[in-house]
Design a protein around this motif. Structure first.
Motif, PDB file in Angstrom:
ATOM      1  N   HIS A 163      30.037 145.622  57.067  1.00 36.89           N
ATOM      2  CA  HIS A 163      29.339 146.938  56.933  1.00 36.89           C
ATOM      3  C   HIS A 163      30.071 147.454  55.538  1.00 36.89           C
ATOM      4  O   HIS A 163      30.924 146.384  56.064  1.00 36.89           O
ATOM      5  CB  HIS A 163      29.747 147.686  58.173  1.00 36.89           C
ATOM      6  N   GLU A 164      29.065 148.858  54.945  1.00 35.08           N
ATOM      7  CA  GLU A 164      30.606 148.736  53.960  1.00 35.08           C
ATOM      8  C   GLU A 164      31.649 149.578  54.698  1.00 35.08           C
ATOM      9  O   GLU A 164      31.656 149.730  55.262  1.00 35.08           O
ATOM     10  CB  GLU A 164      29.231 149.557  53.005  1.00 35.08           C
ATOM     11  N   ASP A 165      33.165 148.693  53.077  1.00 32.75           N
ATOM     12  CA  ASP A 165      33.655 149.452  53.782  1.00 32.75           C
ATOM     13  C   ASP A 165      33.949 151.360  53.928  1.00 32.75           C
ATOM     14  O   ASP A 165      32.807 151.899  53.809  1.00 32.75           O
ATOM     15  CB  ASP A 165      34.963 150.159  52.085  1.00 32.75           C
ATOM     16  N   ILE A 166      34.213 151.255  55.113  1.00 35.47           N
ATOM     17  CA  ILE A 166      34.239 152.732  56.022  1.00 35.47           C
ATOM     18  C   ILE A 166      35.752 153.449  55.193  1.00 35.47           C
ATOM     19  O   ILE A 166      37.256 153.014  55.052  1.00 35.47           O
ATOM     20  CB  ILE A 166      34.453 152.364  57.468  1.00 35.47           C
ATOM     21  N   LEU A 167      36.017 154.515  55.239  1.00 32.09           N
ATOM     22  CA  LEU A 167      37.033 155.275  54.188  1.00 32.09           C
ATOM     23  C   LEU A 167      37.056 156.428  55.978  1.00 32.09           C
ATOM     24  O   LEU A 167      36.472 157.091  55.750  1.00 32.09           O
ATOM     25  CB  LEU A 167      37.338 155.915  52.863  1.00 32.09           C
ATOM     26  N   TYR A 182      46.147 160.598  54.932  1.00 31.43           N
ATOM     27  CA  TYR A 182      47.198 160.039  56.479  1.00 31.43           C
ATOM     28  C   TYR A 182      46.641 159.796  57.523  1.00 31.43           C
ATOM     29  O   TYR A 182      45.809 160.994  58.178  1.00 31.43           O
ATOM     30  CB  TYR A 182      48.151 160.651  56.375  1.00 31.43           C
ATOM     31  N   GLU A 183      46.899 158.587  58.302  1.00 26.44           N
ATOM     32  CA  GLU A 183      46.237 158.484  60.048  1.00 26.44           C
ATOM     33  C   GLU A 183      47.549 159.351  60.760  1.00 26.44           C
ATOM     34  O   GLU A 183      47.936 159.602  61.028  1.00 26.44           O
ATOM     35  CB  GLU A 183      46.191 156.855  60.281  1.00 26.44           C
ATOM     36  N   PRO A 184      46.158 160.017  61.305  1.00 27.18           N
ATOM     37  CA  PRO A 184      46.775 161.173  62.351  1.00 27.18           C
ATOM     38  C   PRO A 184      47.543 160.142  62.955  1.00 27.18           C
ATOM     39  O   PRO A 184      47.209 158.556  63.828  1.00 27.18           O
ATOM     40  CB  PRO A 184      45.701 161.570  62.954  1.00 27.18           C
ATOM     41  N   ASP A 185      48.131 160.735  63.706  1.00 31.92           N
ATOM     42  CA  ASP A 185      49.314 160.475  65.023  1.00 31.92           C
ATOM     43  C   ASP A 185      48.369 160.389  66.759  1.00 31.92           C
ATOM     44  O   ASP A 185      48.044 161.034  66.192  1.00 31.92           O
ATOM     45  CB  ASP A 185      50.519 160.584  65.629  1.00 31.92           C
ATOM     46  N   GLY A 196      42.754 151.475  67.915  1.00 32.83           N
ATOM     47  CA  GLY A 196      41.141 152.428  67.291  1.00 32.83           C
ATOM     48  C   GLY A 196      40.756 153.209  68.360  1.00 32.83           C
ATOM     49  O   GLY A 196      39.503 154.191  67.888  1.00 32.83           O
ATOM     50  N   LEU A 197      41.299 153.052  69.295  1.00 29.79           N
ATOM     51  CA  LEU A 197      40.178 154.088  70.281  1.00 29.79           C
ATOM     52  C   LEU A 197      40.508 155.565  70.884  1.00 29.79           C
ATOM     53  O   LEU A 197      39.631 156.233  71.122  1.00 29.79           O
ATOM     54  CB  LEU A 197      39.877 152.570  72.113  1.00 29.79           C
ATOM     55  N   ALA A 198      41.796 154.770  70.400  1.00 27.40           N
ATOM     56  CA  ALA A 198      42.569 156.561  70.680  1.00 27.40           C
ATOM     57  C   ALA A 198      41.802 157.696  69.789  1.00 27.40           C
ATOM     58  O   ALA A 198      41.624 158.189  69.933  1.00 27.40           O
ATOM     59  CB  ALA A 198      44.315 156.508  70.841  1.00 27.40           C
ATOM     60  N   HIS A 199      42.164 156.894  68.566  1.00 28.74           N
ATOM     61  CA  HIS A 199      40.667 157.651  67.324  1.00 28.74           C
ATOM     62  C   HIS A 199      39.779 158.235  68.013  1.00 28.74           C
ATOM     63  O   HIS A 199      39.209 159.757  68.063  1.00 28.74           O
ATOM     64  CB  HIS A 199      40.983 156.947  66.371  1.00 28.74           C
ATOM     65  N   TYR A 200      39.019 157.345  67.826  1.00 28.96           N
ATOM     66  CA  TYR A 200      37.256 157.510  68.916  1.00 28.96           C
ATOM     67  C   TYR A 200      37.613 158.250  69.868  1.00 28.96           C
ATOM     68  O   TYR A 200      36.915 159.499  70.021  1.00 28.96           O
ATOM     69  CB  TYR A 200      37.257 156.434  69.182  1.00 28.96           C
ATOM     70  N   ARG A 201      38.139 158.490  71.206  1.00 24.25           N
ATOM     71  CA  ARG A 201      38.251 159.667  71.947  1.00 24.25           C
ATOM     72  C   ARG A 201      39.041 160.732  71.826  1.00 24.25           C
ATOM     73  O   ARG A 201      38.091 161.616  72.605  1.00 24.25           O
ATOM     74  CB  ARG A 201      39.320 159.134  73.507  1.00 24.25           C
ATOM     75  N   ALA A 202      39.356 160.502  70.887  1.00 22.42           N
ATOM     76  CA  ALA A 202      39.747 161.761  70.221  1.00 22.42           C
ATOM     77  C   ALA A 202      39.350 162.333  69.526  1.00 22.42           C
ATOM     78  O   ALA A 202      39.566 163.378  68.719  1.00 22.42           O
ATOM     79  CB  ALA A 202      41.257 162.095  69.912  1.00 22.42           C
ATOM     80  N   GLY A 203      37.908 161.841  68.996  1.00 25.90           N
ATOM     81  CA  GLY A 203      36.468 162.443  68.677  1.00 25.90           C
ATOM     82  C   GLY A 203      36.736 162.143  66.994  1.00 25.90           C
ATOM     83  O   GLY A 203      35.874 162.754  65.786  1.00 25.90           O
ATOM     84  N   ARG A 204      37.516 161.125  66.468  1.00 23.92           N
ATOM     85  CA  ARG A 204      37.669 161.159  65.190  1.00 23.92           C
ATOM     86  C   ARG A 204      37.062 159.550  65.048  1.00 23.92           C
ATOM     87  O   ARG A 204      38.018 157.972  64.567  1.00 23.92           O
ATOM     88  CB  ARG A 204      39.381 160.597  65.348  1.00 23.92           C
ATOM     89  N   THR A 205      35.823 159.389  64.527  1.00 21.80           N
ATOM     90  CA  THR A 205      34.785 158.794  65.300  1.00 21.80           C
ATOM     91  C   THR A 205      35.200 157.754  64.087  1.00 21.80           C
ATOM     92  O   THR A 205      35.061 156.210  63.803  1.00 21.80           O
ATOM     93  CB  THR A 205      33.510 158.870  64.912  1.00 21.80           C
ATOM     94  N   THR A 206      35.060 158.184  62.614  1.00 18.06           N
ATOM     95  CA  THR A 206      35.457 157.170  60.907  1.00 18.06           C
ATOM     96  C   THR A 206      36.474 156.610  60.929  1.00 18.06           C
ATOM     97  O   THR A 206      36.587 155.943  60.527  1.00 18.06           O
ATOM     98  CB  THR A 206      34.618 158.791  59.836  1.00 18.06           C
ATOM     99  N   GLU A 207      38.114 157.265  61.920  1.00 19.59           N
ATOM    100  CA  GLU A 207      39.101 157.047  61.512  1.00 19.59           C
ATOM    101  C   GLU A 207      39.190 155.912  62.407  1.00 19.59           C
ATOM    102  O   GLU A 207      39.904 155.106  62.171  1.00 19.59           O
ATOM    103  CB  GLU A 207      39.727 157.922  61.993  1.00 19.59           C
ATOM    104  N   ALA A 208      38.444 155.955  63.336  1.00 21.83           N
ATOM    105  CA  ALA A 208      38.673 154.569  64.305  1.00 21.83           C
ATOM    106  C   ALA A 208      37.640 153.497  64.377  1.00 21.83           C
ATOM    107  O   ALA A 208      38.320 152.513  63.673  1.00 21.83           O
ATOM    108  CB  ALA A 208      37.452 155.187  65.946  1.00 21.83           C
ATOM    109  N   LEU A 209      36.660 153.434  63.255  1.00 22.89           N
ATOM    110  CA  LEU A 209      36.143 152.850  62.580  1.00 22.89           C
ATOM    111  C   LEU A 209      37.198 151.774  61.339  1.00 22.89           C
ATOM    112  O   LEU A 209      36.749 151.397  61.332  1.00 22.89           O
ATOM    113  CB  LEU A 209      34.087 152.974  62.289  1.00 22.89           C
ATOM    114  N   TRP A 210      37.482 153.077  60.408  1.00 20.19           N
ATOM    115  CA  TRP A 210      38.271 152.677  59.904  1.00 20.19           C
ATOM    116  C   TRP A 210      39.684 151.783  59.886  1.00 20.19           C
ATOM    117  O   TRP A 210      39.764 150.141  59.707  1.00 20.19           O
ATOM    118  CB  TRP A 210      38.743 153.601  58.912  1.00 20.19           C
ATOM    119  N   TRP A 211      40.154 151.574  61.144  1.00 22.23           N
ATOM    120  CA  TRP A 211      40.602 151.207  61.603  1.00 22.23           C
ATOM    121  C   TRP A 211      40.561 149.672  62.399  1.00 22.23           C
ATOM    122  O   TRP A 211      40.964 148.905  62.217  1.00 22.23           O
ATOM    123  CB  TRP A 211      41.715 152.315  62.955  1.00 22.23           C
TER     124      TRP A 211
END
Length: 219
Positions: free
Chosen positions: A64-68, A73-76, A132-147
């Motif tokens: 996949h293309e680079d996911i930004l 800053y990455e959320p805690d 990454g799953l913690a980001h995904y479950r918190a609704g931060r889908t793009t952050e999860a994919l980036w990680w």
């Protein structure tokens, strides 16, 4: 349609994220169950299957293309869950075939193989994926994919690839009826010469995983 162009053509931009998250969560659940040791005879073939399937998801992330990330800053996500117990369970389950030798980077010339542990690798992979799953479950889908994409390139991808080679080698020795020499005590904590990095498995491996693979051992 390739994943490299998915972002440009898919009518559902969330489908890729959902598929990757499902694959990752399935891997975590399945391997955690294996670590319980309820079915030790089938552990190695089952891990071979699970790591193979995880690397398919990793390959899709890599293509996949680079996911930004959306934020600078990455959320805690809070503290990562402790995997020491999981690591120890894997080590106990996989003894005495836990240690194997691996070349860290095949494109760096004259690099000597170094010893690794399958148990350490699996625990490290799960740590990356859970983050990454913690980001995904918190609704931060793009952050999860980036990680997941970033850590696929930097850590869990190479680690999973090395683990897959070790597991595939174990199963291949059984399938081809080629038992390895008995263990000689080599460990990841030892400083050993290159020629001492023999393959880390023994005839006990044949007895332990031949049955679930449907192979009869020689008398």
């Amino acid at each position: 349609m390739s994943d490299a162009t998915l972002h440009a053509h898919s009518p559902d931009p969330d489908s890729f994220a959902v598929q990757i998250a499902d694959s990752i969560e399935s891997f975590i659940v399945a391997t955690t169950e294996v670590a319980k040791g309820d079915e030790p005879d089938s552990a190695i073939p089952f891990l071979l299957l699970e790591v193979s399937q995880l690397l398919l998801a990793g390959g899709r992330l890599g293509a996949h293309e680079d996911i930004l990330p959306e934020e600078r800053y990455e959320p805690d996500t809070g503290p990562d869950l402790d995997v020491d117990d999981l690591r120890e369970r894997f080590a106990l389950l996989l003894d005495p075939v836990d240690v194997f030798s691996e070349v860290f980077d095949p494109y760096e010339p004259r690099k000597a193989p170094v010893p690794f542990r399958i148990s350490d690798n699996l625990a490290d992979i799960i740590t990356d994926l859970r983050h990454g799953l913690a980001h995904y479950r918190a609704g931060r889908t793009t952050e999860a994919l980036w990680w997941w994409q970033f850590s696929y390139f930097s850590n869990w991808g190479p680690t999973a690839s090395a683990t897959l080679r070790a597991l595939q080698s174990l199963v291949s020795h059984v399938r081809l009826d080629q038992p390895l020499a008995e263990l000689d005590g080599l460990d990841t904590d030892e400083d050993v010469a290159d020629d001492a990095l023999a393959e880390e498995a023994g005839r006990v491996m044949l007895r332990e995983i031949a049955a679930p693979l449907g192979i009869r051992t020689r008398k």
